[in-house]
Design an enzyme around this catalytic site. Structure first.
Site, mmCIF file in Angstrom:
data_model
loop_
_atom_site.group_PDB
_atom_site.id
_atom_site.type_symbol
_atom_site.label_atom_id
_atom_site.label_comp_id
_atom_site.label_asym_id
_atom_site.label_seq_id
_atom_site.Cartn_x
_atom_site.Cartn_y
_atom_site.Cartn_z
ATOM 1 N N HIS A 47 43.116 43.709 65.678
ATOM 2 C CA HIS A 47 44.293 43.229 64.937
ATOM 3 C C HIS A 47 44.356 43.881 63.556
ATOM 4 O O HIS A 47 44.639 43.231 62.548
ATOM 5 C CB HIS A 47 44.276 41.700 64.874
ATOM 6 N N HIS A 51 50.131 45.844 64.101
ATOM 7 C CA HIS A 51 49.598 45.641 65.448
ATOM 8 C C HIS A 51 50.423 44.627 66.225
ATOM 9 O O HIS A 51 51.165 43.836 65.640
ATOM 10 C CB HIS A 51 48.138 45.177 65.384
ATOM 11 N N ASP A 53 50.392 41.404 68.764
ATOM 12 C CA ASP A 53 49.686 40.259 69.350
ATOM 13 C C ASP A 53 50.305 40.010 70.721
ATOM 14 O O ASP A 53 51.465 39.594 70.809
ATOM 15 C CB ASP A 53 49.930 38.980 68.520
ATOM 16 N N HIS A 57 46.231 36.888 73.370
ATOM 17 C CA HIS A 57 45.506 36.707 72.104
ATOM 18 C C HIS A 57 45.030 35.264 71.932
ATOM 19 O O HIS A 57 43.937 35.008 71.446
ATOM 20 C CB HIS A 57 46.422 37.121 70.956
ATOM 21 N N HIS A 161 51.816 30.831 66.404
ATOM 22 C CA HIS A 161 51.315 31.728 67.454
ATOM 23 C C HIS A 161 51.463 31.068 68.830
ATOM 24 O O HIS A 161 51.931 31.693 69.787
ATOM 25 C CB HIS A 161 49.827 32.040 67.237
ATOM 26 N N GLU A 173 52.825 42.356 63.868
ATOM 27 C CA GLU A 173 52.342 41.930 62.549
ATOM 28 C C GLU A 173 51.914 43.140 61.715
ATOM 29 O O GLU A 173 51.636 44.208 62.257
ATOM 30 C CB GLU A 173 51.164 40.967 62.721
#
Ligand code: ZN
Length: 209
Positions: A47, A51, A53, A57, A161, A173
């Protein structure tokens, strides 16, 4: 109509989420030392920097980064501005997302701070759980942010999340959006194809229509 690179450079000392392994680059062959070529050993967390997710994750049954449809990560997207006085990305910001937007990138004051100094700051702006619910209701398919985490959750329960990844919505992100005006773009995002990866560092760019 050039591309705007919205990805973070990878370098020793770059910002990392607290607890994540730091990026390091170790030259193991060098032309300047008489070797035939330059070669570097890289070490970094999944991460790191800009990157993706993927759902896996946080959700064991979710898709890994190598399984995410590239058509989901690439295509029409909108950049929505979040003003400094808003302090977080809430339902008011989501209300400014144009109807029908498939991909939403939030440009918050984080980007201005990173433009001045590319270091980690703990008081970064993130999404609220209510904003995550509102994005799900709007059938958004990807959410991006100019922070290393989509939410600033000192309690570490990660409700944002869990809501977004739980609806199969990948997160993008670590974006750098200081030079990007709010509006409509084509997003290009290609995370590293890490087999069963829980995250994928990515090169990302925006193209004006
Ligand atoms: Zn992440």
């Amino acid at each position: 109509m050039g591309r705007i690179d919205i990805s973070m450079p990878l370098f020793a000392g770059m910002p990392a989420f607290p607890g994540d392994p730091p990026f390091s680059a170790q030259r193991i062959a060098a032309v300047s030392q008489g070797d035939a070529f330059d070669l570097t050993f890289l070490s970094f967390g999944s991460h790191t920097g800009t990157h993706v997710d993927p759902p896996v994750h946080m959700l064991p049954a979710g898709l890994a980064v190598d399984r995410i449809d590239l058509d989901l990560l690439n295509g029409p997207s909108c950049v929505v501005e979040v003003a400094a006085h808003e302090q977080e990305i809430g339902v008011e910001a989501v209300a400014r997302v144009p109807q029908g937007s498939a991909r939403v990138l939030f440009r918050s004051p984080n980007s201005e701070r990173w433009a001045k100094s590319l270091t980690f700051f703990p008081d970064y702006v993130g999404l609220t759980p209510a904003a995550a619910d509102a994005l799900v209701e709007r059938n958004v398919r990807l959410v991006g942010i100019d922070a290393l985490s989509i939410e600033n959750d000192p309690g570490a329960t990660y409700p944002v999340h869990r809501t977004l990844l739980g609806h199969g919505i990948p997160l993008l992100e670590g974006l750098l959006l200081a030079s990007v005006r709010p509006g409509s773009y084509e997003l290009e995002c290609l995370p590293l194809k890490i087999r069963d990866g829980d995250g994928g560092p990515a090169r990302a760019a925006l193209v004006s229509p």
